[in-house]
Write a protein that holds these residues in place. Structure first.
Motif, PDB file in Angstrom:
ATOM      1  N   THR A 113       0.861  -1.190   0.000  1.00 24.92           N
ATOM      2  CA  THR A 113       0.000   0.000   0.000  1.00 24.92           C
ATOM      3  C   THR A 113       0.894   1.235   0.000  1.00 24.92           C
ATOM      4  O   THR A 113       2.066   1.163   0.356  1.00 24.92           O
ATOM      5  CB  THR A 113      -0.912   0.043   1.242  1.00 24.92           C
ATOM      6  N   PRO A 156      -4.308   0.651  -1.833  1.00 22.24           N
ATOM      7  CA  PRO A 156      -3.553  -0.478  -2.402  1.00 22.24           C
ATOM      8  C   PRO A 156      -2.660  -0.006  -3.545  1.00 22.24           C
ATOM      9  O   PRO A 156      -3.048   0.866  -4.330  1.00 22.24           O
ATOM     10  CB  PRO A 156      -4.662  -1.412  -2.924  1.00 22.24           C
ATOM     11  N   TRP A 175      -5.093  -5.049   0.866  1.00 21.42           N
ATOM     12  CA  TRP A 175      -4.548  -5.020   2.223  1.00 21.42           C
ATOM     13  C   TRP A 175      -4.226  -6.406   2.772  1.00 21.42           C
ATOM     14  O   TRP A 175      -3.997  -6.566   3.966  1.00 21.42           O
ATOM     15  CB  TRP A 175      -5.510  -4.302   3.184  1.00 21.42           C
TER      16      TRP A 175
END
Length: 427
Positions: A196, A202, A281
């Motif tokens: 990220t 992201p 994530w």
């Protein structure tokens, strides 16, 4: 060669074949149903086998069978019969091979050995895709030329004009991606998208390279000869263009090649810009470290999906008479979906209760990532279908103007900006 390696190779090949070619009847059905929805009509839903219609999917299967058993007629005026015969095969094979280097999941480790989740285990990555995607246009050109038909020849000429319009912009947009991720290996790119930036967003290519994503998606539509860039066919202008003189399965190979190209373009877009097999994530190590929680989430998710599927089926079949044979189909589908949901949930509960072990964790992670990739892949295919039934066809001179005066300058500008940022940040 170990048993595990043989099994993984077979699974990768089956995934590539299924996603590129095996989904063609489903994509044809899906396109017809989406077109019907957009145009406020039903679409195909009458053909059935014993009352089972599968929402119109049986119609697509019937059409495929019709092409298989139809007479394969070669017009007498054709002189270059060899070129005429191999042209559909070139389109089909090149479109199919582009899927071979797509990573369906992260590298899997079984008994201490690591294997690539690709049908063709090469690190050439994006270069392989660009090479074979660019070669498919030769099948279209040869098909139009060898047909010795004015409409076919015009279709081949249009395909030539099209390829010099988008191919340069596509390659230049890819250079920005290579500068960003520092590798031509597609799996390396997907692994980088598991991170990220700013701890929230992201690191997908869509967010890292939005302009490159836009250019690549536009050129991918032209690559797959899909509307609004289906100028090589142009039904309203040149009958059917390059495949006017084709029939039966040679015509079918052109159509399957088109859908295989659409699937390959969807897969590469997902890989480069939508995180590939990555869950936002949650990179591979995070999934493996929290595999039990992920499985519990799936156990909860499957019955919820079955509930909403049942609700949707009841709403769409509530107009049927109780004696209608389609009522039987509804009950079979609902019971089948609930049965799958219950069996999968019980299997996941058993896995959690007995423990997975190191190999089990790795295999479960791979299965989850393959499912995630297929979900994104189907979404991108839907976008292709959606665009086809929304936008009008470009003229080929408009496509050339778009490619040479808009997309190529923007691609070069994006390369310069990306290079400056990479040098400035040292990343």
């Amino acid at each position: 060669m170990s048993v595990a390696e043989i099994v993984i190779i077979i699974i990768n090949i089956l995934l590539a074949v299924t996603l590129s070619v095996g989904t063609t009847p489903v994509m044809v059905w899906w396109e017809r149903r989406v077109a019907g929805f957009i145009q406020d009509r039903t679409g195909p839903n009458r053909a059935d086998i014993g009352g089972i219609r599968l929402g119109g999917l049986i119609q697509a299967i019937a059409d495929m069978l019709k092409l298989v058993f139809k007479e394969d007629f070669t017009p007498a005026h054709i002189k270059f019969k060899f070129l005429y015969t191999i042209a559909p095969a070139i389109v089909f094979i090149c479109s199919f091979l582009t899927m071979g280097v797509i990573p369906f999941a992260d590298n899997i480790t079984v008994d201490g050995n690591t294997y690539m989740m690709q049908a063709i285990p090469t690190t050439l990555g994006i270069m392989w895709f660009l090479a074979f995607a660019g070669l498919s246009v030769f099948g279209i050109i040869l098909g139009g030329y060898s047909s010795e038909n004015k409409y076919g020849l015009l279709g081949g000429i249009r395909a030539s004009a099209q390829v010099i319009s988008y191919e340069a912009a596509m390659a230049l947009s890819v250079i920005s991606i290579l500068l960003t991720y520092g590798s031509i290996n597609l799996n390396d790119m997907v692994q980088a998208q598991g991170d990220t930036f700013w701890g929230i967003i992201p690191a997908w290519g869509l967010f890292m390279q939005p302009l490159a994503a836009l250019i690549f998606v536009v050129t991918a539509f032209a690559e797959s000869n899909r509307t609004p860039f289906d100028i090589a066919e142009g039904e309203s202008e040149i009958v059917a263009g390059y495949h006017t003189e084709y029939s039966a399965m040679r015509f079918g190979l052109f159509q399957v090649g088109e859908y295989a190209a659409m699937s390959a373009s969807s897969a590469i877009i997902v890989t480069l810009f939508l995180g590939g097999y990555q869950i936002p994530w949650m990179d591979t190590q995070t999934i493996q470290g929290n595999i039990n929680y992920v499985l519990i989430a799936l156990i909860i998710l499957f019955p919820i999906k079955a509930f909403f599927f049942t609700k949707w089926m009841n709403r769409n079949y509530n107009w049927l008479d109780k004696n209608d044979k389609r009522e039987k189909e509804k009950n079979i589908l609902i019971r089948g979906f609930w049965g799958i949901a219950v069996i999968v949930s019980l299997a996941l509960i058993a896995l959690i209760a007995t423990g997975l072990g190191e190999n089990g964790v790795n295999i479960a992670t791979t299965v989850i990532q393959v499912v995630v990739f297929v979900g994104k892949f189907l979404f991108m295919n839907f976008v292709f279908i959606w665009i086809r039934w929304t936008l009008l066809r470009f003229r080929y001179d408009q496509l050339q103007m778009l490619g040479w005066k808009v997309l190529i300058p923007l691609s070069i500008l994006n390369i310069v900006i990306t290079a400056i940022i990479v040098v400035a940040t040292g990343s």
